[in-house]
Design an enzyme around this catalytic site. Structure first.
Site, PDB file in Angstrom:
ATOM      1  N   GLY A   5     -12.457 -10.729   1.187  1.00 59.80           N
ATOM      2  CA  GLY A   5     -11.281  -9.889   0.947  1.00 59.80           C
ATOM      3  C   GLY A   5     -11.173  -8.892   2.085  1.00 59.80           C
TER       4      GLY A   5
ATOM      5  N   GLY B  23      -8.602  -6.382   2.397  1.00 58.57           N
ATOM      6  CA  GLY B  23      -7.549  -5.410   2.082  1.00 58.57           C
ATOM      7  C   GLY B  23      -8.109  -4.010   2.196  1.00 58.57           C
TER       8      GLY B  23
ATOM      9  N   VAL C  75     -10.212  -2.224   0.496  1.00 59.94           N
ATOM     10  CA  VAL C  75     -11.663  -2.043   0.378  1.00 59.94           C
ATOM     11  C   VAL C  75     -12.395  -2.802   1.498  1.00 59.94           C
ATOM     12  CG1 VAL C  75     -13.676  -2.368  -1.113  1.00 59.94           C
ATOM     13  CG2 VAL C  75     -11.498  -1.699  -2.126  1.00 59.94           C
ATOM     14  N   GLY C  76     -12.046  -4.070   1.680  1.00 59.40           N
ATOM     15  CA  GLY C  76     -12.763  -4.919   2.636  1.00 59.40           C
ATOM     16  C   GLY C  76     -12.674  -4.421   4.073  1.00 59.40           C
TER      17      GLY C  76
ATOM     18  N   LYS D 297      -6.093   0.073 -17.555  1.00 54.63           N
ATOM     19  CA  LYS D 297      -5.651  -0.838 -16.488  1.00 54.63           C
ATOM     20  C   LYS D 297      -4.290  -1.410 -16.855  1.00 54.63           C
ATOM     21  CE  LYS D 297      -7.234  -2.605 -12.649  1.00 54.63           C
ATOM     22  NZ  LYS D 297      -8.002  -1.811 -11.663  1.00 54.63           N
TER      23      LYS D 297
HETATM   24  P1  NAD Z   1      -5.982  -5.354  -1.628  1.00 62.41           P
HETATM   25  O1  NAD Z   1      -4.828  -5.955  -2.342  1.00 62.41           O
HETATM   26  O2  NAD Z   1      -5.744  -4.247  -0.649  1.00 62.41           O
HETATM   27  O3  NAD Z   1      -6.802  -6.493  -0.853  1.00 62.41           O
HETATM   28  C1  NAD Z   1      -7.263  -7.637  -1.477  1.00 62.41           C
HETATM   29  C2  NAD Z   1      -7.747  -8.617  -0.414  1.00 62.41           C
HETATM   30  O4  NAD Z   1      -8.341  -9.731  -1.067  1.00 62.41           O
HETATM   31  C3  NAD Z   1      -6.638  -9.180   0.466  1.00 62.41           C
HETATM   32  O5  NAD Z   1      -7.147  -9.313   1.779  1.00 62.41           O
HETATM   33  C4  NAD Z   1      -6.381 -10.567  -0.130  1.00 62.41           C
HETATM   34  O6  NAD Z   1      -5.867 -11.480   0.827  1.00 62.41           O
HETATM   35  C5  NAD Z   1      -7.790 -10.931  -0.525  1.00 62.41           C
HETATM   36  N1  NAD Z   1      -7.914 -11.963  -1.541  1.00 62.41           N
HETATM   37  C6  NAD Z   1      -7.201 -12.151  -2.677  1.00 62.41           C
HETATM   38  N2  NAD Z   1      -7.679 -13.225  -3.339  1.00 62.41           N
HETATM   39  C7  NAD Z   1      -8.714 -13.690  -2.600  1.00 62.41           C
HETATM   40  C8  NAD Z   1      -9.635 -14.759  -2.735  1.00 62.41           C
HETATM   41  N3  NAD Z   1      -9.593 -15.558  -3.804  1.00 62.41           N
HETATM   42  N4  NAD Z   1     -10.559 -14.943  -1.765  1.00 62.41           N
HETATM   43  C9  NAD Z   1     -10.636 -14.131  -0.700  1.00 62.41           C
HETATM   44  N5  NAD Z   1      -9.807 -13.092  -0.526  1.00 62.41           N
HETATM   45  C10 NAD Z   1      -8.861 -12.903  -1.455  1.00 62.41           C
HETATM   46  O7  NAD Z   1      -6.998  -4.888  -2.769  1.00 62.41           O
HETATM   47  P2  NAD Z   1      -8.121  -3.775  -2.682  1.00 62.41           P
HETATM   48  O8  NAD Z   1      -7.546  -2.485  -3.085  1.00 62.41           O
HETATM   49  O9  NAD Z   1      -8.859  -3.927  -1.393  1.00 62.41           O
HETATM   50  O10 NAD Z   1      -9.069  -4.227  -3.893  1.00 62.41           O
HETATM   51  C11 NAD Z   1      -9.996  -5.280  -3.758  1.00 62.41           C
HETATM   52  C12 NAD Z   1     -10.958  -5.266  -4.936  1.00 62.41           C
HETATM   53  O11 NAD Z   1     -11.625  -4.016  -4.989  1.00 62.41           O
HETATM   54  C13 NAD Z   1     -10.326  -5.425  -6.315  1.00 62.41           C
HETATM   55  O12 NAD Z   1     -11.247  -6.092  -7.143  1.00 62.41           O
HETATM   56  C14 NAD Z   1     -10.167  -4.005  -6.801  1.00 62.41           C
HETATM   57  O13 NAD Z   1     -10.125  -3.921  -8.214  1.00 62.41           O
HETATM   58  C15 NAD Z   1     -11.441  -3.414  -6.259  1.00 62.41           C
HETATM   59  N6  NAD Z   1     -11.391  -1.975  -6.117  1.00 62.41           N
HETATM   60  C16 NAD Z   1     -10.458  -1.385  -5.356  1.00 62.41           C
HETATM   61  C17 NAD Z   1     -10.451  -0.006  -5.225  1.00 62.41           C
HETATM   62  C18 NAD Z   1      -9.479   0.713  -4.339  1.00 62.41           C
HETATM   63  O14 NAD Z   1      -9.653   1.912  -4.171  1.00 62.41           O
HETATM   64  N7  NAD Z   1      -8.527   0.062  -3.730  1.00 62.41           N
HETATM   65  C19 NAD Z   1     -11.387   0.756  -5.925  1.00 62.41           C
HETATM   66  C20 NAD Z   1     -12.362   0.099  -6.682  1.00 62.41           C
HETATM   67  C21 NAD Z   1     -12.354  -1.268  -6.773  1.00 62.41           C
END
Ligand code: NAD
Length: 373
Positions: A178, A180, A182-183, A77
């Site tokens: 969240g 982003g 994933v959400g 990471k």
């Molecule tokens: P992203 O940056 O696309 O989205 C993150 C979202 O979380 C945004 O909407 C942001 O506004 C929100 N956020 C940040 N802090 C917050 C808080 N305290 N409360 C509520 N919302 C908050 O990131 P992502 O790629 O969607 O990743 C999200 C999580 O999933 C991370 O923990 C990441 O490690 C994990 N993850 C992502 C992937 C991937 O393929 N992108 C894979 C496995 C795990």
């Protein structure tokens, strides 16, 4: 030195590299955890408040997740201490500087994570560093654009339903923290199965409507740099208000440790599916388990993105349907296996998942001249 070595245990980390370039204000850290199974894959996280501990824990999560998913990769990471919303020319400079510094590190393959996207991966490729998750125009599979991780989260959720008494996804009330990569895709995939997305949050706040939110409208808002709290209908709360919402399924898809000893009593769900990495403290997870809440651990629920990265890294011409098929098969099989074992042995799903991953890593270590590399 002693300070950094406090993270060392029988699995790693193999290397911790500080990356510092004052001319562009680059302050970053690479943790390569364990590469006994192959070169480490793990994302680059950009946030002002990341820490070395978070970086180490996320690298370890990647070691275990990659092993559980049966990928020939270890875990790593990068955290970059910076504002992910900085102006684009500054971000480009920062990411290129990072890639330039790490391009000789053979045992780490960069990927996207919070605060980085496909475009960042394209800049990294242009600096000749090892990378996955590049744009389609460069031969990559845009894993965040297609919702690779969310596709797995959706399948893990479906498999878990009968284990916690939720009859079907239809009308199941879902809350997602969240919005982003994933959400938002998890919301989209679950809504397509007629689940009711009743609450979502982002870094600016929470929106809640017990009759359901329109996912397309929320996605449109985020695409125009607005927040989910700009959604016209529904009640609005601060971002931590997401923990209090009544629901059947609660999906964290933001930061680590968001459910902890201080707020775990407030969660009202029957099922938690970890879209985010390490979103629950271990105390909170044990408390929820005792209360009868089923928790599907991150290393089982969210490997979709890294499976996609690993397939892209191997090369060849891939299409989305192929990638989705592999993610579905791996996540469905692993979720079933872990839940069946967990019932049989009356053990937490996380413990079963950890044992599964650890057995694979330890076997790989036994083939090495040294052990973790
Ligand atoms: P992203 O940056 O696309 O989205 C993150 C979202 O979380 C945004 O909407 C942001 O506004 C929100 N956020 C940040 N802090 C917050 C808080 N305290 N409360 C509520 N919302 C908050 O990131 P992502 O790629 O969607 O990743 C999200 C999580 O999933 C991370 O923990 C990441 O490690 C994990 N993850 C992502 C992937 C991937 O393929 N992108 C894979 C496995 C795990």
């Amino acid at each position: 030195m002693a300070d950094i070595l406090r993270f060392a245990d029988k699995l790693g980390p193999e290397k911790i590299i500080q990356v510092y370039e004052p001319s562009v204000n680059l302050k970053a850290l690479l943790v390569i955890d364990n590469v006994s199974m192959g070169p480490a894959i793990g994302g680059i996280r950009v946030a002002p408040d990341v820490s070395i501990k978070e970086c180490f824990r996320l690298a370890r999560t990647m070691t275990l997740k990659n092993a559980a998913a049966g990928l020939p990769h270890g875990g790593g990471k990068v955290v970059v201490f910076a504002d992910p919303k900085m102006p684009k020319p500054d971000k480009k400079c920062l990411i290129r500087a990072l890639a330039c510094s790490l391009r000789t590190v053979q045992e780490y393959i960069m990927g996207p994570d919070m605060g980085t996207d496909e475009e960042c991966m394209a800049w990294i490729k242009d600096e000749n560093a090892q990378v996955a998750g590049i744009p389609a125009e460069l031969g990559g599979i845009p894993l965040d654009e297609i919702g690779a991780t969310a596709w797995g989260v959706k399948h893990a959720t479906e498999v878990a339903l009968p284990y916690c008494g939720i009859p079907s996804l239809e009308k199941a009330r879902v809350v997602i923290q969240g919005f982003g990569a994933v959400g938002k895709h998890t919301a989209r995939f679950l809504a397509a199965q007629k689940a009711l997305i009743v609450g979502v949050s982002d870094s600016r706040g929470t929106v809640y409507n017990p009759d359901g939110l329109e996912v397309d409208k929320l996605i449109q808002l985020k695409a125009t740099a607005k927040s989910v709290i700009d959604y016209p209908q529904g009640q609005k709360f601060d971002r931590d208000g997401i923990v209090d919402l009544e629901c059947d399924i609660w999906i964290p898809a933001a930061r680590p440790d968001v459910v902890h000893e201080g707020n775990m009593h407030r969660l009202k769900a029957r099922l938690v599916v970890e879209g985010a990495n390490i979103p629950l403290t271990s105390g909170a997870e044990k408390y929820l388990q005792k209360k009868g809440v089923l928790v599907i651990p991150d290393i089982i629920a969210n490997p979709g993105g890294v499976i996609c990265s690993a397939m892209e890294y191997r090369g060849g011409i891939l299409v989305q349907s192929e990638v989705f098929k592999v993610i579905e098969e791996k996540v469905v099989n692993n979720t079933r296996l872990v839940l069946e074992e967990s019932q049989k042995k009356k053990s937490m799903p996380r413990k079963v998942a950890l044992n599964l991953a650890l057995a694979r890593v330890e076997k790989a270590m036994s083939f090495r001249r040294w052990s973790i590399y």
